[in-house]
Every structure is written in structure tokens, then in C-alpha cells.
Design a protein around this motif. Structure first.
Motif, PDB file in Angstrom:
ATOM      1  N   GLY A 104      21.005 -70.280  46.628  1.00 44.60           N
ATOM      2  CA  GLY A 104      19.718 -69.912  47.206  1.00 44.60           C
ATOM      3  C   GLY A 104      18.757 -71.094  47.188  1.00 44.60           C
ATOM      4  N   ASP A 105      18.740 -71.801  46.049  1.00 40.72           N
ATOM      5  CA  ASP A 105      17.863 -72.974  45.926  1.00 40.72           C
ATOM      6  C   ASP A 105      18.230 -74.037  46.970  1.00 40.72           C
ATOM      7  OD1 ASP A 105      16.602 -71.744  43.893  1.00 40.72           O
ATOM      8  OD2 ASP A 105      17.540 -72.921  42.274  1.00 40.72           O
ATOM      9  N   LEU A 106      19.546 -74.196  47.172  1.00 41.50           N
ATOM     10  CA  LEU A 106      20.001 -75.210  48.138  1.00 41.50           C
ATOM     11  C   LEU A 106      19.546 -74.844  49.551  1.00 41.50           C
ATOM     12  CD1 LEU A 106      23.553 -75.878  46.686  1.00 41.50           C
ATOM     13  CD2 LEU A 106      21.579 -77.415  46.640  1.00 41.50           C
ATOM     14  N   ALA A 107      19.574 -73.534  49.869  1.00 40.62           N
ATOM     15  CA  ALA A 107      19.094 -73.094  51.178  1.00 40.62           C
ATOM     16  C   ALA A 107      17.622 -73.463  51.330  1.00 40.62           C
ATOM     17  CB  ALA A 107      19.305 -71.591  51.327  1.00 40.62           C
ATOM     18  N   VAL A 108      16.861 -73.261  50.251  1.00 45.16           N
ATOM     19  CA  VAL A 108      15.437 -73.620  50.283  1.00 45.16           C
ATOM     20  C   VAL A 108      15.284 -75.135  50.477  1.00 45.16           C
ATOM     21  CG1 VAL A 108      13.326 -73.708  48.910  1.00 45.16           C
ATOM     22  CG2 VAL A 108      14.735 -71.647  48.913  1.00 45.16           C
ATOM     23  N   ASN A 109      16.172 -75.894  49.780  1.00 52.27           N
ATOM     24  CA  ASN A 109      16.123 -77.346  49.920  1.00 52.27           C
ATOM     25  C   ASN A 109      16.339 -77.759  51.388  1.00 52.27           C
ATOM     26  OD1 ASN A 109      15.676 -77.569  47.253  1.00 52.27           O
ATOM     27  ND2 ASN A 109      17.715 -78.327  46.695  1.00 52.27           N
ATOM     28  N   CYS A 110      17.262 -77.059  52.049  1.00 48.99           N
ATOM     29  CA  CYS A 110      17.498 -77.348  53.458  1.00 48.99           C
ATOM     30  C   CYS A 110      16.219 -77.136  54.261  1.00 48.99           C
ATOM     31  CB  CYS A 110      18.588 -76.437  54.014  1.00 48.99           C
ATOM     32  SG  CYS A 110      20.225 -76.835  53.394  1.00 48.99           S
ATOM     33  N   ALA A 111      15.565 -75.985  53.960  1.00 52.03           N
ATOM     34  CA  ALA A 111      14.339 -75.665  54.687  1.00 52.03           C
ATOM     35  C   ALA A 111      13.273 -76.735  54.429  1.00 52.03           C
ATOM     36  CB  ALA A 111      13.832 -74.309  54.258  1.00 52.03           C
ATOM     37  N   LYS A 112      13.218 -77.209  53.178  1.00 48.72           N
ATOM     38  CA  LYS A 112      12.205 -78.204  52.839  1.00 48.72           C
ATOM     39  C   LYS A 112      12.505 -79.533  53.545  1.00 48.72           C
ATOM     40  CE  LYS A 112      10.348 -76.266  48.669  1.00 48.72           C
ATOM     41  NZ  LYS A 112      10.515 -76.140  47.213  1.00 48.72           N
ATOM     42  N   ALA A 113      13.806 -79.862  53.699  1.00 53.20           N
ATOM     43  CA  ALA A 113      14.187 -81.070  54.433  1.00 53.20           C
ATOM     44  C   ALA A 113      13.703 -80.961  55.871  1.00 53.20           C
ATOM     45  CB  ALA A 113      15.697 -81.258  54.379  1.00 53.20           C
ATOM     46  N   LEU A 114      13.851 -79.763  56.443  1.00 53.05           N
ATOM     47  CA  LEU A 114      13.384 -79.539  57.812  1.00 53.05           C
ATOM     48  C   LEU A 114      11.889 -79.810  57.908  1.00 53.05           C
ATOM     49  CD1 LEU A 114      13.833 -78.535  60.694  1.00 53.05           C
ATOM     50  CD2 LEU A 114      13.479 -76.207  59.860  1.00 53.05           C
ATOM     51  N   GLN A 115      11.190 -79.352  56.862  1.00 53.08           N
ATOM     52  CA  GLN A 115       9.737 -79.545  56.834  1.00 53.08           C
ATOM     53  C   GLN A 115       9.414 -81.045  56.875  1.00 53.08           C
ATOM     54  OE1 GLN A 115       8.000 -77.675  53.416  1.00 53.08           O
ATOM     55  NE2 GLN A 115       6.464 -76.677  54.685  1.00 53.08           N
ATOM     56  N   ARG A 116      10.187 -81.803  56.085  1.00 52.02           N
ATOM     57  CA  ARG A 116       9.940 -83.249  56.031  1.00 52.02           C
ATOM     58  C   ARG A 116      10.250 -83.924  57.362  1.00 52.02           C
ATOM     59  NH1 ARG A 116      12.058 -82.652  50.844  1.00 52.02           N
ATOM     60  NH2 ARG A 116      14.138 -83.241  51.534  1.00 52.02           N
ATOM     61  N   MET A 117      11.201 -83.304  58.096  1.00 53.05           N
ATOM     62  CA  MET A 117      11.590 -83.934  59.362  1.00 53.05           C
ATOM     63  C   MET A 117      10.725 -83.423  60.518  1.00 53.05           C
ATOM     64  SD  MET A 117      15.709 -84.108  59.129  1.00 53.05           S
ATOM     65  CE  MET A 117      15.985 -82.378  58.921  1.00 53.05           C
ATOM     66  N   GLU A 118       9.555 -82.936  60.211  1.00 54.19           N
ATOM     67  CA  GLU A 118       8.680 -82.343  61.218  1.00 54.19           C
ATOM     68  C   GLU A 118       8.476 -83.310  62.394  1.00 54.19           C
ATOM     69  OE1 GLU A 118       4.990 -81.081  59.595  1.00 54.19           O
ATOM     70  OE2 GLU A 118       4.285 -80.250  61.503  1.00 54.19           O
ATOM     71  N   GLY A 119       8.616 -82.777  63.602  1.00 58.71           N
ATOM     72  CA  GLY A 119       8.387 -83.587  64.799  1.00 58.71           C
ATOM     73  C   GLY A 119       9.599 -84.355  65.271  1.00 58.71           C
ATOM     74  N   VAL A 120      10.637 -84.360  64.486  1.00 59.96           N
ATOM     75  CA  VAL A 120      11.837 -85.100  64.886  1.00 59.96           C
ATOM     76  C   VAL A 120      12.741 -84.188  65.725  1.00 59.96           C
ATOM     77  CG1 VAL A 120      13.892 -86.317  64.080  1.00 59.96           C
ATOM     78  CG2 VAL A 120      11.737 -86.507  62.816  1.00 59.96           C
ATOM     79  N   THR A 121      13.193 -84.662  66.845  1.00 60.48           N
ATOM     80  CA  THR A 121      14.158 -83.913  67.638  1.00 60.48           C
ATOM     81  C   THR A 121      15.527 -84.536  67.430  1.00 60.48           C
ATOM     82  OG1 THR A 121      12.426 -83.580  69.270  1.00 60.48           O
ATOM     83  CG2 THR A 121      14.696 -82.973  69.912  1.00 60.48           C
ATOM     84  N   LEU A 122      16.442 -83.737  66.986  1.00 57.94           N
ATOM     85  CA  LEU A 122      17.773 -84.273  66.677  1.00 57.94           C
ATOM     86  C   LEU A 122      18.609 -84.368  67.934  1.00 57.94           C
ATOM     87  CD1 LEU A 122      18.465 -82.226  63.433  1.00 57.94           C
ATOM     88  CD2 LEU A 122      17.621 -84.564  63.609  1.00 57.94           C
ATOM     89  N   PRO A 123      19.401 -85.424  68.036  1.00 60.92           N
ATOM     90  CA  PRO A 123      20.285 -85.536  69.191  1.00 60.92           C
ATOM     91  C   PRO A 123      21.353 -84.433  69.146  1.00 60.92           C
ATOM     92  CG  PRO A 123      20.545 -87.409  67.676  1.00 60.92           C
ATOM     93  CD  PRO A 123      19.478 -86.575  67.133  1.00 60.92           C
ATOM     94  N   PRO A 124      21.832 -83.990  70.292  1.00 57.31           N
ATOM     95  CA  PRO A 124      22.762 -82.862  70.339  1.00 57.31           C
ATOM     96  C   PRO A 124      24.070 -83.113  69.564  1.00 57.31           C
ATOM     97  CG  PRO A 124      22.448 -83.874  72.521  1.00 57.31           C
ATOM     98  CD  PRO A 124      21.453 -84.515  71.623  1.00 57.31           C
ATOM     99  N   GLU A 125      24.531 -84.382  69.500  1.00 56.98           N
ATOM    100  CA  GLU A 125      25.764 -84.641  68.734  1.00 56.98           C
ATOM    101  C   GLU A 125      25.566 -84.230  67.275  1.00 56.98           C
ATOM    102  OE1 GLU A 125      24.468 -88.063  70.126  1.00 56.98           O
ATOM    103  OE2 GLU A 125      24.822 -86.797  71.879  1.00 56.98           O
ATOM    104  N   VAL A 126      24.361 -84.597  66.759  1.00 56.67           N
ATOM    105  CA  VAL A 126      24.070 -84.268  65.340  1.00 56.67           C
ATOM    106  C   VAL A 126      23.935 -82.767  65.159  1.00 56.67           C
ATOM    107  CG1 VAL A 126      22.434 -84.556  63.460  1.00 56.67           C
ATOM    108  CG2 VAL A 126      22.962 -86.488  64.955  1.00 56.67           C
ATOM    109  N   THR A 127      23.162 -82.113  66.011  1.00 55.90           N
ATOM    110  CA  THR A 127      22.965 -80.661  65.838  1.00 55.90           C
ATOM    111  C   THR A 127      24.280 -79.916  65.986  1.00 55.90           C
ATOM    112  OG1 THR A 127      22.297 -80.564  68.144  1.00 55.90           O
ATOM    113  CG2 THR A 127      20.545 -80.523  66.474  1.00 55.90           C
ATOM    114  N   GLY A 128      25.123 -80.397  66.898  1.00 59.48           N
ATOM    115  CA  GLY A 128      26.434 -79.752  67.065  1.00 59.48           C
ATOM    116  C   GLY A 128      27.236 -79.806  65.784  1.00 59.48           C
ATOM    117  N   ALA A 129      27.325 -81.037  65.186  1.00 61.07           N
ATOM    118  CA  ALA A 129      28.075 -81.178  63.921  1.00 61.07           C
ATOM    119  C   ALA A 129      27.428 -80.344  62.823  1.00 61.07           C
ATOM    120  CB  ALA A 129      28.118 -82.651  63.511  1.00 61.07           C
ATOM    121  N   LEU A 130      26.067 -80.347  62.828  1.00 66.94           N
ATOM    122  CA  LEU A 130      25.334 -79.571  61.806  1.00 66.94           C
ATOM    123  C   LEU A 130      25.614 -78.076  61.971  1.00 66.94           C
ATOM    124  CD1 LEU A 130      23.274 -79.445  59.512  1.00 66.94           C
ATOM    125  CD2 LEU A 130      21.453 -79.393  61.216  1.00 66.94           C
ATOM    126  N   GLU A 131      25.608 -77.628  63.216  1.00 63.71           N
ATOM    127  CA  GLU A 131      25.835 -76.198  63.461  1.00 63.71           C
ATOM    128  C   GLU A 131      27.219 -75.776  62.945  1.00 63.71           C
ATOM    129  OE1 GLU A 131      25.291 -75.003  67.502  1.00 63.71           O
ATOM    130  OE2 GLU A 131      25.076 -72.892  66.926  1.00 63.71           O
TER     131      GLU A 131
END
Lengths: 234, 467, 291
Positions: A104-131
Motif C-alpha cells: 500500500g505504501d509503495l502505491a502511495v509512493n507511486c502517486a507521490k512520484a507522479l506528483q513530483r513529475m507534474e507537467g511532464v508528458t511521458l512519451p508513449p513508448e514509456v507509458t506503454g512499458a509502464l502500463e
């Protein structure tokens, strides 16, 4: 507890009820964390910054239930003098609860990373691998919770093997980040690799949960069973 | 045999293996010696008991030398039958009565007839007019109302009055069986060497016959001054009456007292003193109870024990009632103590269970404690009663009659009892009385054994029902 | 790898668990007590067995009394329904309130007290009567007014409540002593609840039983507490841990005159007592560091 044959008479109904309540509570806790993991993955993939607060709030409920269940296990351990399978269950469940709570904490960490990456648009290759990584990791975690719900002793070895896929997908994700690092910039690349690490860890926790279940049911750890089986396999 | 044990460091105070084996031998031998000793002691006890029984049985049966005033064969022949084919007991009642008529005096005959008539339809010794007159008097004799004598009682009369057997010498059972001829030879030689011992008879008159002193006739006949026909029915009946009265008195009083002492009494000084006294009373010699009975029941309570208060009559307080109460009083401490023990043996958990359900003390005692205690109470009571049956001393003091032929018919009757009868017979000079005493002793023993057996059976049946 | 949905998983929240009381709940004085001792001392002759016991037992709870031998826990229990009156030298000072009325007040008949506050003993002690009569007797002596059929129904209902009916229904006329030890003890419990008390005192009810029979009795107690308040004395603190809602720990202490006297050390919810007792003395005892 689960798994008693019908002709076998149960005497300690109240104790059984307590154990069952703990198990069901842990399954519920796992499903909450699974949901939050999926939500965090989804937010990352689709850049849904608005989900972050919701994810953090959901984790509060997870922590609360975790504490409650841990206290209950502790109390049952203190008061009921469990032995054999019941003892293994209660010892394992405290570890399982910890694994779930950490996930659960790790899921929160993911969310917090997203917060830090505010305004960044990820390239589709990255989002695909992430998905793909998010999906594999969440699926593995769901497998862990299922193993707990069904007290499935075979899940440990199976999830251990499936974890290799997650590691592979994680490796692929890192490769994509490396390839795109110049576009992403160093801070984002670091945050993204952390996210990969978090998701990979969640899968590891799921494997641990399933292995604990194997231990509860059989009394042995899955790798011990593997070792025992090895000569026959060759 | 030695057991192979692992080596252990020698601490000095244990014997070596060789010493141990020797020691073990010694210990085993000592045990065997002691065991043999106890077995010997047991044998002494058993031997004593066997000798006692053998003596009594020996005296109760055996050969006798008897002289009949009239030989039974002569009686049969006089009645017109062939003695070779017909026995005395085969004769009809008419023949027997005729034989009686020919032998006994009219006076004796009339007395017998007034006691009980011979025939329903006619008189034998009495004239009808005189009979009616006697029967119309204030105190008509028993013959006026009762039925006629049956054949067997007439036969008894014939044996007693016509044949008139006289036992001149007796012999024990064992010598009779082993060497019956020896007895005959001895009597024969005695007729020659010490004729003064048998002044009235010649040896030709003597008949030798087997005699069981203990017989149904002996048990059912009343006492008599003639040993040949004396019985103990009076004494048995007297003993039964005594036991009945003693039990009716001692059991309710004793059990009640025991229940109070065990279940209700709080431990305090007074109850302690009572308890101590009861324990001491159990050890008081029975003759002291006899003195008490004489003073209290015979003298002080005479109006009650003689029955004069109730309209019944007895010349004095020396009645079944007095004696029964005395025996009851004597048994009381034993009944109390054994009942107390039986109650004490009931686990306390039963009382607690009862009280814990909200039962009162009495509800608990009645429904839970008493049923469990009853076998023990009965056993103790029966043993106390058995002791009372064999008691002689207090009865002598309270005034048991040595010789009566009338069976007691009410609590206010005069009485005798088995031990009294035995005691009285043994003090008579003729040797036959000793045989009768032995036979009576055997009856008393059988009675006691029966009571004890009843105690055991009752106890077993009860305790089986409970578990 | 299979696809998971939330419906695959049993996601219902944990249900309330029997026997567990919320953590850290303090013994509030304003909660109504079914039975309450106030400064109770019990003497045997001149010897003060227990001193200053103030303890309140709540409705529909199991309260356990534990402590070392001689700490007076059984004495306290037996004072709660005046069973100690049966011991001639026993004397109780202080008060024991049952529904607010002092059962040691003048004019209170101990017989009535015991009918309201039943008792089960250490050794199973069924009456040497039939199983039926064991249950029916207490009902009858307390003035049962119903018909024979009603009595039979009541006996059956009681035996069912005591989880014994299925085992004895075909042999109601057999002796109570023909049953096994555990069955006998359940018969004794049935007997105790047949008169419908509202408190049942149990004095080491399982000390003569094997572990399985013990577990059955414990399970029965957990069922019975829905209808009765139970106070149990046990040598076995694990048993107290398993069944009780609250546990009182008693210990032996030397009083002013150097006499050994039992005192209550603490009375706390069982989960607290066995995980984090308030008193060091309690912790020493339950962890086996008892001097």
C-alpha cells in the motif's frame, strides 16, 4: 479455520470464527491495496494528477485496518494458544499483513512520484512499458490476495515464476527510460525508475504473501518443496 | 537375576552389584518368612472357626440309643396291621386315636381334647354335656373354638404319649459315621459293667437309630420337658418378636439421630459431648443394658411394657416389649455410628450440588444424601440387629423365661429367645439337652448368616442401582 | 496469469469477533453490575483468607478469577452465592450486591441466593440419578408448577442449551454417572442453568477433564454468556485467556500481622491483562516469573 473436512467435528467455533475474521480482514485489506495500486498505476499511465489525493486518503484506511488486524492477531495469539496450522497461520498473517501494508505504501509512493513529475508528458513508448508493468504487477498482487482468500498452497511457487515476467517488464521499462532519458530529463528519469522499482517490489510482496500461504498450509516454504522435488525432476 | 545397568560413578553409599544381589536375596527371604507367619496366624483363626462349626454340627446329628415304652411295631400290630408292611406313620387318624385311647389316662386325654379336639364331629374323651358346660364357661379352652387336630399332630401325640421314646445314650455325628458299631458295643458293655447307669432297662430293649436333632420337627415344635420331643418354635418366634421391636425402635431413632448429628448439628461443645457419649455407649457391656432395661422398662415403664395401659394384660413388665426395647437401646449406638459413617461416606460434592441448586438442607439430605447412604445404613443396622439376636445377658436380666411352651402372640407376651433356650438347655444334666442346644445353635448361626447375607445383597443391589 | 476483479476476493470487512473487547477499555464505574463485592473480607475462623475485595461482574460477560494456589479466588467465588455458609467456620464481612441488594444482609435466605446464582463445581458431581432427574430435580424443588410434559420440554431445552441433548436424548433414564467426565460436567452445567439463575459460578470446571472436553466446556460457556453472566475460577490462565472477557488476578500477600491473605491485584479486560497488564505483579505471574 478453512479446509476442515465435513465429517470432522469442530469444537472451538469461536476461535475458528476469530481466525476466519482475521483472514477475511486481511483479504479485504489486500483488495483495498490492490485497488489503490491499480489506481496509482492508472494515474501514472494517464497522467491523472487529480487521483493522487484520493490514493493517499485511501491508504489511510489501509493503515487503519492494518493496525486493527494486527492487534487482533496479536490478541488471538496471546489468548488462544494456537498450535500447528493455527500457529503458522497467525505468525504468517502478521507477516502477510505487513507485506500488504508495505505494498500500500509503495502505491502511495507511486502517486507521490507522479506528483513530483507534474507537467511532464511521458512519451508513449514509456507509458506503454509502464502500463504493461503496472498490469503485470497488479495482476501478481491480485494473485497473492487470491491465494490468501483461497488458502491456495500452490500459488507460492506459481507466483514466484510469474514474478520473473514482472522483472522482465521492469527491465524493459528501465531500458525505455534509458532510451528516453534525454527527453525526460534526469529528475523525471530517476522518479520513473523509482516507480518501476516500486511496482517490482509490489510484485515481490505478492510472491511473499503466496509463499506464506504455502507455509501455512503445508508447513514448508515453496523453495524447500522445490528443492525436495528437484531430484525427481531430473 | 541381575539387571545389566550402565556404569555410573561410585558415590560410596550404594551397595556394589554383588552386595546388592545378596541383599535382595535377604529381603526376599524376609518377606517370605513374614508372609508364611501371617498365613499361619490366619490358619489358626480358620481352624478355630472350623472346630467350632464341626463341634456344633457333630452334636446336632448322630446315633442314639433309645428305649421305647411301646414299640411302634406293637402299636401297629395292636391296630390290626402287619408291622412288616405297615409303618406307624401309615396308620389312619382313627387308628392313632384308638391307640392313644388305649394308653393314656382319661384325665390326660380330656386335657388334650380341651386343648384341641381330635375330630370335628365327635368327642373322644369328653362327654358332650361336660364339653358344652366347659365351653359355656367364662374362659372356654382353645379346643372349643379351634378346628380338629390333623393326622400328623395326632401322630406326634402317639409318639410322645404311646411310644414314649427315652434316649439313654447319644453319640456324635462323626464317630457315628466312622464307627457306629463301636457305639453299640460300648453301650452293650456298659449295660454289663455299669448297670447302675441304666437302672430301668435291659440291653434287649435298647434300639439304635439315627437321629437328626436339627429337623423340621425340632424347628416347628414348642419347647417341652422331654428332650425327645422338645423344639424351638417358641424361641424362634420370641427372637423374631424381639428383633422386630428392637428394629422398630432402633432404626428410626438411630437413623434420625445420625442424620441430625451428621447433617444438621453445628460443631459445638454440646454436640461434641453427645457424639463422644454415643461412641462410648457402643462399648458398654450388654449386661449393663440389661440392668437398664430391668430398671426402666420392666419396673418404671411397667404400665406400658406390660400392656396394662392398652387393656392387654401381662402379670408384669417382663415382656417381649421390655426385652425388645432393651435390645433396641443396646443396638442404638451401633446403628447411630454406622449410619453416621454411611452418611459421612456420601461425597460432600453431592451436598454442595444440591445446595448449589437452591435446595434446602433437608431437601438435599432426603433426595440426594439419604439414597446414597441407605446401603451403608442398612448394612450397619443389620449387623447391629444380628448382634442383638445373639445377645443373652440382657435378656436374662429383663426376664426371659427359661421354659415356656406358649409362643408369644403380642408385644406383651412372656417370651423366650434362641440364645436363652440354648443357655438353659446347656445347663440341664441329661446329655440329650446338649444335642438340642447344639441344634439350636446351628439354627441361630444360620439365622445370623442369613441376616448378614441379606445385608450384603441389599447393599450390592442398592449400590448397583445408583451407578 | 488470471484476470482478477474485486468480486473474486472476499472483500467483506472483518466481522465483530466474539470474546474480543475493544482495546484499553477501562472498568467504568457507571456500568450496571449483576454482582458486585464491596470491601469483602472472608475469614475462616480467625484466619483472613481474602481481604478488601471490590469487584463488579457485568451482565452477559465471562469473568475469570486467576492466581496462585491459596490466593483465595475460590473463596471469593464461593462467597458470591453464600456457598461458604456451608463451612461452619467461614465468615464474610463487607457486602456482596446482587442487582443492588446485599445478599449478606439480614433476612436474606441463602437458599434463594443460590437459586439465583447457580454453581458448577470442580469435579463433575451429577446426582446418582437419571440424566433427566439430574436436570429436573432442581426445577422441582424450587416449586415447579407446570405439567409433566412441560417439565420434559424444559429439560430438553436445558440439555440443548448445554449442548448435551444430541448425546443423551436416547438415554435420559440412564444414570448421570454413566456419562463421560466431560458429559457429566455439561450435565452439571445443564442442572445449574435449569433453575434459570442469571449468574453461574464455575469453580475450576475443567480441572478434572481432558483437553477436548475442556474445549467443549469453554465453547459452551461462550454460548451461555449470551443468556447468563458467568464467573469462573481457573488454575489454568490460558483458559481464562481463551474464554473470559475480564480477568481478575489475585495474589497472596502478607498482611500487617504477617498472615498470608489473598488480595485482588487487578481486574481488567482479558486482552489487556494478557498483552499488557497494568500491574507488574500480574505480568510476573502470567509470564511465569512468580517468586
Amino acid at each position: 479455520m478453512t479446509g476442515t473436512t465435513p465429517e470432522h467435528e469442530e469444537i472451538r467455533h469461536h476461535f475458528e470464527d476469530q481466525l476466519d475474521a482475521i483472514r477475511r480482514g486481511a483479504v479485504h485489506l489486500g483488495s483495498l491495496v490492490l485497488e489503490n495500486t491499480k489506481r496509482a498505476g492508472d494515474a501514472l499511465v494517464h497522467n491523472r494528477l487529480d487521483q493522487v489525493a484520493e490514493i493517499v486518503r485511501a491508504d489511510d484506511a489501509v493503515n487503519e485496518l492494518y493496525e486493527e488486524l494486527e492487534t487482533l492477531s496479536f490478541e488471538v495469539l496471546a489468548r488462544q494458544q494456537p498450535v500447528a496450522r493455527d500457529l503458522r497461520f497467525l505468525v504468517a498473517i502478521t507477516r502477510i499483513l505487513y507485506e500488504i501494508e508495505r505494498s500500500g505504501d509503495l502505491a502511495v509512493n507511486c502517486a507521490k512520484a507522479l506528483q513530483r513529475m507534474e507537467g511532464v508528458t511521458l512519451p508513449p513508448e514509456v507509458t506503454g512499458a509502464l502500463e504493461r508493468l503496472v498490469h503485470a504487477s497488479a495482476s501478481l498482487f491480485a494473485g497473492g490476495v487470491d491465494a490468501l482468500a483461497d488458502m491456495d498452497e500452490t500459488a507460492g511457487a506459481r507466483l514466484d515464476r510469474e514474478d520473473d515476467l514482472v522483472d522482465e517488464l521492469c527491465g524493459a521499462f528501465y531500458t525505455r527510460i534509458g532510451a528516453q532519458s534525454e527527453i525526460l530529463g534526469l529528475p523525471v528519469a530517476i522518479d520513473l525508475s523509482r516507480v518501476g522499482r516500486y511496482l517490482e517490489r509490489i510484485a515481490d510482496h505478492a510472491v511473499n504473501i503466496a509463499e506464506n500461504i504455502t507455509y501455512v498450509v503445508t508447513g514448508d516454504w515453496p523453495h524447500e518443496i522445490d528443492v525436495a522435488l528437484e531430484p525427481r525432476n531430473e | 537375576m541381575t539387571v545389566q545397568a550402565p556404569e555410573r560413578p561410585d558415590v560410596g553409599f550404594f551397595p556394589t552389584d554383588e552386595e546388592y544381589v545378596e541383599l535382595l536375596d535377604k529381603r526376599t527371604r524376609r518377606g517370605a518368612v513374614v508372609r508364611t507367619g501371617f498365613l499361619a496366624l490366619l490358619s489358626v483363626a480358620v481352624l478355630g472357626l472350623v472346630i467350632l462349626l464341626v463341634t456344633i454340627v457333630d452334636d446336632s446329628f448322630g446315633l442314639v440309643a433309645v428305649v421305647n415304652q411301646n414299640e411302634p411295631e406293637a402299636v401297629v400290630a395292636a391296630a390290626g396291621y402287619d408291622p412288616a408292611t405297615t409303618a406307624l406313620s401309615d396308620l389312619s387318624k382313627e387308628d392313632l386315636v384308638t391307640s392313644l385311647q388305649g394308653t393314656i389316662s382319661n384325665g390326660v386325654g380330656r386335657r388334650l381334647e380341651r386343648e384341641q379336639r381330635f375330630f370335628e364331629d365327635r368327642l373322644v374323651f369328653e362327654s358332650q354335656a361336660k364339653w358344652d358346660e366347659v365351653c359355656a364357661s367364662d374362659e372356654p379352652p382353645s379346643g372349643c373354638t379351634g378346628g380338629a387336630r390333623d393326622t400328623s399332630s395326632v401322630l406326634l401325640l402317639v409318639e410322645e404319649r404311646v411310644i414314649q421314646p427315652d434316649v439313654v445314650a447319644v453319640n456324635g455325628m462323626i464317630p457315628s459315621v466312622l464307627d457306629g458299631q463301636g457305639f453299640r458295643d460300648r453301650i452293650e458293655s456298659e449295660f454289663i459293667t455299669v448297670p447302675e447307669k441304666y437302672p430301668d432297662y435291659t440291653f434287649d430293649q435298647v434300639r439304635f437309630q439315627w437321629r437328626a436333632w436339627l429337623s423340621w420337627k425340632f424347628i416347628t415344635s414348642p419347647s417341652s420337658s422331654t428332650p425327645e420331643i422338645a423344639g424351638i418354635s417358641t424361641a424362634i418366634l420370641g427372637s423374631v418378636w424381639l428383633v422386630l421391636i428392637a428394629v422398630l425402635f432402633a432404626v428410626p431413632v438411630g437413623v434420625g439421630a445420625a442424620i441430625y448429628l451428621e447433617e444438621f448439628a453445628r460443631p459445638n461443645r454440646i454436640n461434641d459431648i453427645i457424639q463422644t457419649n454415643i461412641n462410648n455407649l457402643a462399648g458398654v457391656p450388654s449386661i449393663i443394658y440389661g440392668m437398664l432395661g430391668l430398671a426402666v422398662f420392666v419396673r418404671v415403664l411397667e404400665p406400658i411394657t406390660s400392656g396394662s395401659l392398652f387393656g392387654d394384660f401381662a402379670p408384669n413388665g417382663r415382656t417381649v416389649m421390655s426385652a425388645g426395647l432393651t435390645l433396641g437401646l443396646m443396638s442404638l449406638p451401633v446403628v447411630i455410628i454406622s449410619s453416621q459413617e454411611a452418611l459421612r461416606a456420601v461425597p460432600n460434592s453431592l451436598r454442595q450440588a444440591g445446595m448449589g441448586l437452591g435446595a434446602t438442607r433437608w431437601q438435599t439430605v432426603r433426595s440426594q444424601v439419604l439414597p446414597v447412604a441407605i446401603p451403608g445404613i442398612m448394612t450397619g443396622t443389620i449387623l447391629a440387629v444380628a448382634r442383638a439376636i445373639g445377645e443373652t445377658a440382657p435378656l436374662i436380666l429383663v426376664g426371659a423365661a427359661g421354659f415356656i411352651t406358649v409362643s408369644p402372640s403380642s408385644p406383651f407376651s412372656q417370651f423366650t429367645a434362641l440364645p436363652i433356650q440354648i443357655f438353659q438347655w446347656t445347663s440341664l444334666p441329661q446329655p440329650e439337652w446338649r444335642n438340642l442346644a447344639a441344634a439350636a445353635s446351628l439354627v441361630l448361626l444360620i439365622l445370623l448368616l442369613t441376616l448378614n447375607a441379606a445385608a450384603v445383597i441389599l447393599r450390592n443391589r442398592y449400590s448397583r442401582r445408583l451407578t | 496469469m488470471t484476470e482478477h476483479t474485486d468480486t473474486d476476493i472476499d472483500s467483506s470487512p472483518p466481522t465483530a469477533v466474539h470474546g474480543a473487547t475493544p482495546n484499553g477499555e477501562e472498568l467504568a464505574d457507571d456500568v450496571a453490575k449483576v454482582l458486585e463485592t464491596r470491601d469483602m473480607d472472608v475469614f475462616y475462623g480467625d484466619f483472613r483468607a481474602v481481604a478488601d475485595v471490590s469487584i463488579g461482574f457485568r451482565f452477559n460477560e465471562i469473568s475469570a478469577l486467576i492466581g496462585p494456589s491459596g490466593c483465595g479466588k475460590s473463596t471469593v467465588l464461593r462467597s458470591l452465592n453464600r456457598m461458604n455458609d456451608l463451612i461452619p467456620s467461614a465468615r464474610v464481612t463487607g457486602e456482596v450486591h446482587y442487582h443492588g441488594a446485599n445478599i449478606y444482609a439480614e433476612g436474606v435466605d441463602p437458599v434463594e441466593v443460590r437459586r439465583r446464582i447457580g454453581m458448577v463445581f470442580q469435579k463433575p458431581n451429577p446426582f446418582p440419578k437419571s440424566i433427566f432427574d439430574n436436570v429436573a430435580w432442581g426445577v422441582k424443588i424450587n416449586g415447579f408448577k407446570g405439567s409433566k410434559a412441560e417439565l420434559a420440554d424444559h429439560v430438553e431445552a436445558t440439555l440443548r442449551q448445554a449442548a448435551l441433548w444430541d448425546e443423551v436424548k436416547d438415554k435420559l433414564s440412564d444414570s448421570g454417572l454413566s456419562l463421560s467426565g466431560g458429559q457429566q460436567q455439561r450435565l452439571c452445567i445443564a442442572r445449574a442453568i435449569a433453575t434459570q439463575p442469571d449468574v453461574v459460578l464455575m469453580d475450576e470446571p475443567c480441572s478434572a477433564l481432558d483437553p477436548i472436553a475442556t474445549l467443549r466446556i469453554e465453547e459452551l460457556m461462550l454460548e451461555l454468556k449470551k443468556d447468563y453472566s458467568i464467573v469462573i475460577v481457573t488454575h489454568n490462565m490460558q483458559q481464562a485467556a481463551r474464554v473470559s472477557d475480564r480477568t481478575a488476578f489475585f495474589n497472596v500477600q502478607l498482611d500487617e500481622k504477617g498472615q498470608r491473605t489473598g488480595r485482588m491485584i487487578e481486574f481488567t479486560p482479558t486482552d489487556v491483562l494478557f498483552t499488557n497488564p497494568e500491574q507488574q505483579e500480574t505480568e510476573d505471574y502470567i509470564t511465569g516469573r512468580f517468586g
